[in-house]
Scaffold this motif. Structure first.
Motif, PDB file in Angstrom:
ATOM      1  N   LYS A   3      -4.879  -2.401   2.639  1.00  0.00           N
ATOM      2  CA  LYS A   3      -5.075  -1.043   2.110  1.00  0.00           C
ATOM      3  C   LYS A   3      -6.216  -0.998   1.099  1.00  0.00           C
ATOM      4  CE  LYS A   3      -4.235   3.295   1.499  1.00  0.00           C
ATOM      5  NZ  LYS A   3      -4.646   4.259   2.493  1.00  0.00           N
ATOM      6  N   VAL A   4      -6.239  -1.925   0.148  1.00  0.00           N
ATOM      7  CA  VAL A   4      -7.309  -1.896  -0.845  1.00  0.00           C
ATOM      8  C   VAL A   4      -8.662  -2.184  -0.191  1.00  0.00           C
ATOM      9  CG1 VAL A   4      -7.260  -4.267  -1.746  1.00  0.00           C
ATOM     10  CG2 VAL A   4      -7.829  -2.382  -3.262  1.00  0.00           C
ATOM     11  N   CYS A   5      -8.689  -3.053   0.802  1.00  0.00           N
ATOM     12  CA  CYS A   5      -9.949  -3.307   1.523  1.00  0.00           C
ATOM     13  C   CYS A   5     -10.398  -2.050   2.263  1.00  0.00           C
ATOM     14  CB  CYS A   5      -9.787  -4.472   2.491  1.00  0.00           C
ATOM     15  SG  CYS A   5      -9.706  -6.077   1.672  1.00  0.00           S
ATOM     16  N   SER A   6      -9.457  -1.317   2.825  1.00  0.00           N
ATOM     17  CA  SER A   6      -9.767  -0.069   3.513  1.00  0.00           C
ATOM     18  C   SER A   6     -10.334   0.970   2.546  1.00  0.00           C
ATOM     19  CB  SER A   6      -8.502   0.464   4.188  1.00  0.00           C
ATOM     20  OG  SER A   6      -8.732   1.708   4.769  1.00  0.00           O
ATOM     21  N   ILE A   7      -9.747   1.054   1.369  1.00  0.00           N
ATOM     22  CA  ILE A   7     -10.227   1.997   0.349  1.00  0.00           C
ATOM     23  C   ILE A   7     -11.648   1.635  -0.080  1.00  0.00           C
ATOM     24  CG2 ILE A   7      -9.881   2.770  -2.035  1.00  0.00           C
ATOM     25  CD1 ILE A   7      -6.826   2.457  -1.477  1.00  0.00           C
ATOM     26  N   ILE A   8     -11.915   0.363  -0.294  1.00  0.00           N
ATOM     27  CA  ILE A   8     -13.257  -0.071  -0.684  1.00  0.00           C
ATOM     28  C   ILE A   8     -14.245   0.237   0.435  1.00  0.00           C
ATOM     29  CG2 ILE A   8     -14.686  -2.091  -1.217  1.00  0.00           C
ATOM     30  CD1 ILE A   8     -12.175  -3.211  -2.709  1.00  0.00           C
ATOM     31  N   LYS A   9     -13.845   0.002   1.673  1.00  0.00           N
ATOM     32  CA  LYS A   9     -14.714   0.314   2.820  1.00  0.00           C
ATOM     33  C   LYS A   9     -15.033   1.804   2.861  1.00  0.00           C
ATOM     34  CE  LYS A   9     -15.047   0.063   7.793  1.00  0.00           C
ATOM     35  NZ  LYS A   9     -14.305   0.219   9.020  1.00  0.00           N
ATOM     36  N   GLU A  10     -14.000   2.654   2.691  1.00  0.00           N
ATOM     37  CA  GLU A  10     -14.210   4.112   2.673  1.00  0.00           C
ATOM     38  C   GLU A  10     -15.205   4.501   1.592  1.00  0.00           C
ATOM     39  OE1 GLU A  10     -10.426   5.916   1.956  1.00  0.00           O
ATOM     40  OE2 GLU A  10      -9.575   5.172   3.831  1.00  0.00           O
TER      41      GLU A  10
END
Length: 57
Positions: free
Chosen positions: A38-45
């Motif tokens: 989830k945190v990796c997804s947020i950083i990617k976004e």
């Protein structure tokens, strides 16, 4: 970036190990694979949105 991530339930902190601007991600307590994803997804976004805004300006 800090506010973007914080608004989505996670926090990053300023890095202090280098002269350059960096950040750290830490953990207190239990952490699960889903948390990391989830945190990796947020950083990617954030990076995709920031890159888009930079190329438009």
């Amino acid at each position: 970036m800090y506010e973007y991530i914080k608004e989505r339930g996670y926090a990053i902190y300023p890095g202090k190990l280098t002269e350059g601007e960096t950040f750290r991600i830490g953990n207190i307590g239990e952490i699960y694979e889903e948390d990391i994803e989830k945190v990796c997804s947020i950083i990617k976004e954030f990076l995709e949105a920031y890159n888009h805004e930079s190329s438009v300006a």
